[in-house]
Design a protein around this motif. Structure first.
Motif, short mmCIF file in Angstrom:
data_model
loop_
_atom_site.label_atom_id
_atom_site.label_comp_id
_atom_site.label_asym_id
_atom_site.label_seq_id
_atom_site.Cartn_x
_atom_site.Cartn_y
_atom_site.Cartn_z
N ASP A 200 0.89 -0.84 -0.12
CA ASP A 200 0.23 -0.16 -0.21
C ASP A 200 0.95 1.15 -0.23
OD1 ASP A 200 -2.74 -1.23 -0.07
OD2 ASP A 200 -2.44 -1.24 1.89
N ASP A 201 1.82 1.22 1.06
CA ASP A 201 2.96 2.59 0.58
C ASP A 201 3.92 2.77 -0.19
OD1 ASP A 201 2.49 3.09 3.41
OD2 ASP A 201 4.16 1.93 3.98
N ILE A 202 4.52 1.23 -1.48
CA ILE A 202 4.51 1.31 -2.55
C ILE A 202 3.08 2.22 -4.04
CG2 ILE A 202 5.57 0.08 -4.84
CD1 ILE A 202 6.10 -1.56 -2.78
N ARG A 203 2.07 1.73 -3.57
CA ARG A 203 1.35 1.90 -4.64
C ARG A 203 0.80 3.51 -4.45
NH1 ARG A 203 -2.34 -3.22 -3.70
NH2 ARG A 203 -1.71 -4.42 -5.18
N ARG A 204 0.73 3.45 -2.94
CA ARG A 204 0.92 5.82 -2.63
C ARG A 204 1.40 6.23 -3.29
NH1 ARG A 204 -0.64 7.96 3.05
NH2 ARG A 204 -0.84 9.93 2.73
N ALA A 205 2.81 6.20 -3.33
CA ALA A 205 4.57 6.70 -3.19
C ALA A 205 3.88 7.01 -4.80
CB ALA A 205 5.11 6.13 -2.82
N VAL A 206 3.55 5.82 -5.35
CA VAL A 206 3.72 6.04 -7.10
C VAL A 206 2.68 6.38 -7.79
CG1 VAL A 206 3.46 4.07 -8.53
CG2 VAL A 206 5.28 4.04 -7.59
N ALA A 207 1.54 6.69 -6.75
CA ALA A 207 0.25 7.39 -7.49
C ALA A 207 0.40 8.65 -7.04
CB ALA A 207 -0.26 7.09 -6.62
N LEU A 208 1.19 8.93 -5.88
CA LEU A 208 1.60 10.54 -5.67
C LEU A 208 2.50 11.35 -6.41
CD1 LEU A 208 1.10 10.53 -1.80
CD2 LEU A 208 -0.44 11.67 -4.14
N GLY A 209 3.12 10.51 -7.56
CA GLY A 209 4.06 10.59 -8.36
C GLY A 209 5.60 11.01 -8.64
N ALA A 210 6.09 9.26 -7.18
CA ALA A 210 7.58 8.90 -6.95
C ALA A 210 7.73 8.03 -8.59
CB ALA A 210 7.33 8.38 -5.99
N ARG A 211 8.96 8.02 -8.88
CA ARG A 211 9.28 7.44 -10.07
C ARG A 211 9.52 5.84 -9.80
NH1 ARG A 211 11.05 11.63 -14.29
NH2 ARG A 211 9.42 13.33 -14.21
N ASP A 212 10.59 5.92 -8.11
CA ASP A 212 11.55 4.92 -8.12
C ASP A 212 10.87 4.63 -6.29
OD1 ASP A 212 12.86 2.28 -8.19
OD2 ASP A 212 14.84 3.48 -8.62
N TYR A 213 10.62 3.32 -5.66
CA TYR A 213 10.66 3.10 -4.90
C TYR A 213 11.93 1.86 -4.22
CZ TYR A 213 8.44 2.80 -0.77
OH TYR A 213 8.08 2.87 0.52
N LEU A 214 12.93 2.65 -3.03
CA LEU A 214 13.75 1.36 -2.79
C LEU A 214 13.11 1.22 -1.28
CD1 LEU A 214 15.97 -0.37 -3.72
CD2 LEU A 214 17.54 1.78 -2.98
N ALA A 215 13.11 0.59 -0.80
CA ALA A 215 12.98 -0.42 1.06
C ALA A 215 14.77 -0.05 1.55
CB ALA A 215 12.37 -1.68 0.64
N LYS A 216 15.57 0.31 2.67
CA LYS A 216 15.99 0.31 4.20
C LYS A 216 15.50 -1.40 3.99
CE LYS A 216 15.72 4.82 4.83
NZ LYS A 216 15.64 6.00 5.74
N PRO A 217 17.12 -2.30 4.28
CA PRO A 217 18.08 -1.72 3.90
C PRO A 217 18.12 -1.75 2.72
CG PRO A 217 18.28 -4.14 5.21
CD PRO A 217 16.83 -3.78 5.23
N PHE A 218 19.03 -1.06 2.17
CA PHE A 218 19.69 -1.44 0.70
C PHE A 218 20.54 -1.26 0.29
CE2 PHE A 218 20.21 2.37 1.70
CZ PHE A 218 21.16 3.54 2.00
N GLN A 219 21.27 -1.80 -0.89
CA GLN A 219 22.58 -2.03 -0.97
C GLN A 219 22.93 -0.53 -2.28
OE1 GLN A 219 22.88 -5.86 -4.05
NE2 GLN A 219 22.57 -6.32 -2.17
N ASP A 220 24.98 -0.31 -1.96
CA ASP A 220 25.00 0.91 -1.95
C ASP A 220 25.10 1.27 -3.55
OD1 ASP A 220 25.05 1.56 0.38
OD2 ASP A 220 27.81 1.37 0.34
N GLN A 221 25.42 0.12 -4.31
CA GLN A 221 25.38 -0.19 -5.41
C GLN A 221 23.89 -0.24 -6.27
OE1 GLN A 221 28.26 0.58 -7.21
NE2 GLN A 221 27.12 0.86 -8.58
#
Length: 149
Positions: free
Chosen positions: A82-103
């Motif tokens: 739901d958070d991912i869908r909401r962010a994209v619906a509001l205009g985010a072009r990408d979504y990355l969850a923490k923790p993440f790999q630097d590269q």
């Protein structure tokens, strides 16, 4: 933009080492103020921030029509569908969850910068140094630095 000083330090260091100039805000209201004063190529945005969360920042920028010229990646600990869908619906072009790999983070930031298009109303970005901005950090490639994706 991020409210966690350790995360801000980590991201700004990674971005600077990759050849970007960066700036940051610790809350959503500060982010909106700084965005209005700067010409940015992209933004990295956290959802969990005080005063105004990342969804509020996205909603405000979308209402102003700013997200078309400001590619935004959400980088957050929130990984619910739901958070991912909401962010994209509001205009985010990408979504990355923490923790993440630097590269992975750096490659996706590079993709955001490459997608950035000058907005004639804002003027052309400085050659070789567009700003990339984030909630935790904003950045722009340093002159002469090529960032591979």
């Amino acid at each position: 933009m991020d409210d966690d000083p350790m995360m801000i330090e980590l991201l700004t260091t990674r971005l600077e080492l990759a050849g970007y100039h960066s700036c940051y805000a610790r809350n959503g209201r500060d982010a909106l103020e700084r965005i209005s004063q700067m010409r940015l190529a992209a933004m990295v945005l956290d959802i969990n921030m005080p005063e105004l969360d990342g969804f509020g920042v996205l909603d405000h920028l979308r209402g102003q029509g700013r997200l078309k010229s400001l590619p935004t990646m959400v980088l957050t600990a929130r990984n619910q569908t739901d958070d991912i869908r909401r962010a994209v619906a509001l205009g985010a072009r990408d979504y990355l969850a923490k923790p993440f790999q630097d590269q992975v983070f750096l490659n996706r930031v590079a993709r955001l910068v490459l997608r950035s298009k000058p907005n004639p109303a804002q003027g052309a970005p400085v050659p070789g140094a567009p700003d990339l901005w984030g909630v935790p950090t904003g950045l722009r490639p340093k002159a002469g630095k090529v960032f591979d994706s």
